[in-house]
Write a protein that holds these residues in place. Sequence first.
Motif, PDB file in Angstrom:
ATOM      1  N   LYS A 116      16.016  11.531   1.526  1.00  0.00           N
ATOM      2  CA  LYS A 116      16.584  12.579   2.386  1.00  0.00           C
ATOM      3  C   LYS A 116      15.512  13.400   3.117  1.00  0.00           C
ATOM      4  O   LYS A 116      15.737  13.878   4.225  1.00  0.00           O
ATOM      5  CB  LYS A 116      17.450  13.523   1.545  1.00  0.00           C
ATOM      6  N   ASP A 117      14.359  13.585   2.489  1.00  0.00           N
ATOM      7  CA  ASP A 117      13.322  14.443   3.075  1.00  0.00           C
ATOM      8  C   ASP A 117      12.287  13.665   3.887  1.00  0.00           C
ATOM      9  O   ASP A 117      11.286  14.225   4.327  1.00  0.00           O
ATOM     10  CB  ASP A 117      12.608  15.225   1.971  1.00  0.00           C
ATOM     11  N   LYS A 118      12.505  12.369   4.093  1.00  0.00           N
ATOM     12  CA  LYS A 118      11.524  11.526   4.786  1.00  0.00           C
ATOM     13  C   LYS A 118      12.020  11.126   6.172  1.00  0.00           C
ATOM     14  O   LYS A 118      13.223  10.900   6.377  1.00  0.00           O
ATOM     15  CB  LYS A 118      11.251  10.240   3.985  1.00  0.00           C
ATOM     16  N   LYS A 119      11.094  11.023   7.106  1.00  0.00           N
ATOM     17  CA  LYS A 119      11.395  10.439   8.406  1.00  0.00           C
ATOM     18  C   LYS A 119      11.292   8.924   8.279  1.00  0.00           C
ATOM     19  O   LYS A 119      10.269   8.405   7.831  1.00  0.00           O
ATOM     20  CB  LYS A 119      10.412  10.954   9.462  1.00  0.00           C
ATOM     21  N   LEU A 120      12.343   8.202   8.651  1.00  0.00           N
ATOM     22  CA  LEU A 120      12.357   6.745   8.534  1.00  0.00           C
ATOM     23  C   LEU A 120      11.755   6.113   9.785  1.00  0.00           C
ATOM     24  O   LEU A 120      12.151   6.424  10.907  1.00  0.00           O
ATOM     25  CB  LEU A 120      13.784   6.225   8.344  1.00  0.00           C
ATOM     26  N   ILE A 121      10.782   5.238   9.571  1.00  0.00           N
ATOM     27  CA  ILE A 121      10.116   4.546  10.677  1.00  0.00           C
ATOM     28  C   ILE A 121      10.283   3.049  10.472  1.00  0.00           C
ATOM     29  O   ILE A 121       9.857   2.497   9.449  1.00  0.00           O
ATOM     30  CB  ILE A 121       8.628   4.924  10.742  1.00  0.00           C
ATOM     31  N   ASN A 122      10.891   2.393  11.442  1.00  0.00           N
ATOM     32  CA  ASN A 122      11.151   0.962  11.345  1.00  0.00           C
ATOM     33  C   ASN A 122      10.007   0.158  11.960  1.00  0.00           C
ATOM     34  O   ASN A 122       9.548   0.456  13.062  1.00  0.00           O
ATOM     35  CB  ASN A 122      12.466   0.626  12.064  1.00  0.00           C
ATOM     36  N   VAL A 123       9.535  -0.845  11.224  1.00  0.00           N
ATOM     37  CA  VAL A 123       8.499  -1.753  11.731  1.00  0.00           C
ATOM     38  C   VAL A 123       8.932  -3.197  11.478  1.00  0.00           C
ATOM     39  O   VAL A 123       9.825  -3.457  10.677  1.00  0.00           O
ATOM     40  CB  VAL A 123       7.120  -1.496  11.067  1.00  0.00           C
ATOM     41  N   ASN A 124       8.295  -4.121  12.162  1.00  0.00           N
ATOM     42  CA  ASN A 124       8.634  -5.537  11.992  1.00  0.00           C
ATOM     43  C   ASN A 124       8.100  -6.116  10.688  1.00  0.00           C
ATOM     44  O   ASN A 124       8.651  -7.077  10.157  1.00  0.00           O
ATOM     45  CB  ASN A 124       8.090  -6.359  13.161  1.00  0.00           C
ATOM     46  N   GLN A 125       6.998  -5.543  10.190  1.00  0.00           N
ATOM     47  CA  GLN A 125       6.334  -6.069   9.000  1.00  0.00           C
ATOM     48  C   GLN A 125       7.100  -5.677   7.744  1.00  0.00           C
ATOM     49  O   GLN A 125       7.104  -4.519   7.333  1.00  0.00           O
ATOM     50  CB  GLN A 125       4.896  -5.552   8.931  1.00  0.00           C
ATOM     51  N   GLY A 126       7.765  -6.664   7.119  1.00  0.00           N
ATOM     52  CA  GLY A 126       8.547  -6.380   5.921  1.00  0.00           C
ATOM     53  C   GLY A 126       7.704  -6.120   4.687  1.00  0.00           C
ATOM     54  O   GLY A 126       8.109  -5.380   3.795  1.00  0.00           O
ATOM     55  N   TYR A 127       6.510  -6.726   4.625  1.00  0.00           N
ATOM     56  CA  TYR A 127       5.598  -6.492   3.496  1.00  0.00           C
ATOM     57  C   TYR A 127       4.757  -5.259   3.821  1.00  0.00           C
ATOM     58  O   TYR A 127       3.536  -5.309   3.946  1.00  0.00           O
ATOM     59  CB  TYR A 127       4.714  -7.714   3.251  1.00  0.00           C
ATOM     60  N   THR A 128       5.438  -4.132   3.958  1.00  0.00           N
ATOM     61  CA  THR A 128       4.809  -2.946   4.536  1.00  0.00           C
ATOM     62  C   THR A 128       3.757  -2.340   3.615  1.00  0.00           C
ATOM     63  O   THR A 128       2.668  -1.983   4.060  1.00  0.00           O
ATOM     64  CB  THR A 128       5.886  -1.892   4.870  1.00  0.00           C
ATOM     65  N   LYS A 129       4.069  -2.212   2.324  1.00  0.00           N
ATOM     66  CA  LYS A 129       3.101  -1.589   1.416  1.00  0.00           C
ATOM     67  C   LYS A 129       1.895  -2.492   1.190  1.00  0.00           C
ATOM     68  O   LYS A 129       0.757  -2.030   1.237  1.00  0.00           O
ATOM     69  CB  LYS A 129       3.747  -1.228   0.063  1.00  0.00           C
ATOM     70  N   CYS A 130       2.117  -3.780   0.952  1.00  0.00           N
ATOM     71  CA  CYS A 130       0.950  -4.623   0.680  1.00  0.00           C
ATOM     72  C   CYS A 130       0.082  -4.776   1.929  1.00  0.00           C
ATOM     73  O   CYS A 130      -1.108  -5.077   1.821  1.00  0.00           O
ATOM     74  CB  CYS A 130       1.329  -5.970   0.082  1.00  0.00           C
ATOM     75  N   SER A 131       0.652  -4.490   3.103  1.00  0.00           N
ATOM     76  CA  SER A 131      -0.128  -4.551   4.344  1.00  0.00           C
ATOM     77  C   SER A 131      -0.894  -3.261   4.621  1.00  0.00           C
ATOM     78  O   SER A 131      -1.682  -3.209   5.571  1.00  0.00           O
ATOM     79  CB  SER A 131       0.802  -4.819   5.533  1.00  0.00           C
ATOM     80  N   THR A 132      -0.655  -2.218   3.822  1.00  0.00           N
ATOM     81  CA  THR A 132      -1.187  -0.888   4.139  1.00  0.00           C
ATOM     82  C   THR A 132      -1.939  -0.284   2.966  1.00  0.00           C
ATOM     83  O   THR A 132      -1.375  -0.105   1.886  1.00  0.00           O
ATOM     84  CB  THR A 132      -0.040   0.063   4.537  1.00  0.00           C
ATOM     85  N   CYS A 133      -3.179   0.059   3.203  1.00  0.00           N
ATOM     86  CA  CYS A 133      -4.002   0.797   2.227  1.00  0.00           C
ATOM     87  C   CYS A 133      -3.935   2.276   2.575  1.00  0.00           C
ATOM     88  O   CYS A 133      -4.348   2.685   3.671  1.00  0.00           O
ATOM     89  CB  CYS A 133      -5.435   0.291   2.289  1.00  0.00           C
ATOM     90  N   ILE A 134      -3.393   3.073   1.662  1.00  0.00           N
ATOM     91  CA  ILE A 134      -3.329   4.522   1.878  1.00  0.00           C
ATOM     92  C   ILE A 134      -4.677   5.129   1.501  1.00  0.00           C
ATOM     93  O   ILE A 134      -5.139   5.003   0.363  1.00  0.00           O
ATOM     94  CB  ILE A 134      -2.213   5.158   1.032  1.00  0.00           C
ATOM     95  N   VAL A 135      -5.312   5.788   2.458  1.00  0.00           N
ATOM     96  CA  VAL A 135      -6.589   6.477   2.221  1.00  0.00           C
ATOM     97  C   VAL A 135      -6.328   7.924   1.828  1.00  0.00           C
ATOM     98  O   VAL A 135      -6.949   8.470   0.924  1.00  0.00           O
ATOM     99  CB  VAL A 135      -7.489   6.375   3.470  1.00  0.00           C
ATOM    100  N   ASN A 136      -5.405   8.558   2.526  1.00  0.00           N
ATOM    101  CA  ASN A 136      -4.858   9.863   2.152  1.00  0.00           C
ATOM    102  C   ASN A 136      -3.560  10.048   2.936  1.00  0.00           C
ATOM    103  O   ASN A 136      -3.102   9.104   3.585  1.00  0.00           O
ATOM    104  CB  ASN A 136      -5.862  11.018   2.389  1.00  0.00           C
TER     105      ASN A 136
END
Length: 231
Positions: A116-136
């Motif tokens: 509820k408190d998040k803005k939803l952003i749609n992307v084509n890449q379904g493996y979104t977390k494994c494709s993204t390294c969070i630095v901060n």
Amino acid sequence: MKNVIVDFRITSEEKENLISRGFDLLICPPSNLLYKAVEGHPDMLMHISGNNIVVHKNMDDEFIHKLGLQSYKVYKSNLTLKTKYPHDICLNSLSIANLFVHSINFTDTKLLSLLKDKKLINVNQGYTKCSTCIVNDHAIITSDVTIAKALSLERIDVLLIPPGDILLPGLNYGFIGGATGLIEDNVLAFYGHLDYYLYGKEVLQFLKKHNVEPVFLRTGKLIDRGSIFRL
């Protein structure tokens, strides 16, 4: 005790390096609903957002109990994981700051109900977390152009790197998000060492820019083990 969730195939060297830094390891049990290559990857099997964890509906009950002991609310997914895309991606999504990034049409509905408190952003890449390294909360590293473009529009600092040169036994290559995990606010752990990575210098410069310390859990090439999740 600090806790991290890791793939069950983590090596003894990787384990020891995390334990020596004061971490207790929660070993993610594998699911035979997925390909062998990713069957124990935390980023395929659960999603953590704030104080909520959504695990796949067939997750081991003992592991769910352990998560509950960490003062998290644990929910089971509505969808069942299946081997083939897009039925394997329902939880492989990215939460960063007030943003939720995924291929939204395939996101688990239980997970969506908790955002509820998040803005939803749609992307084509379904493996979104494994494709993204969070630095901060304001910086990420990815090899996916659609994620890079979407998050740049949200004023997230993005290092876009070429794909490849990350091991994922059983598949062609892995992803930078799956080979990493923030274990402290300013400490990023790597399964492997950036000295053996084609784009290691660029990654090190980006981490320095954001005052984030790299920690290398073993020598050798980076390997995708489905992210490290800190609790």
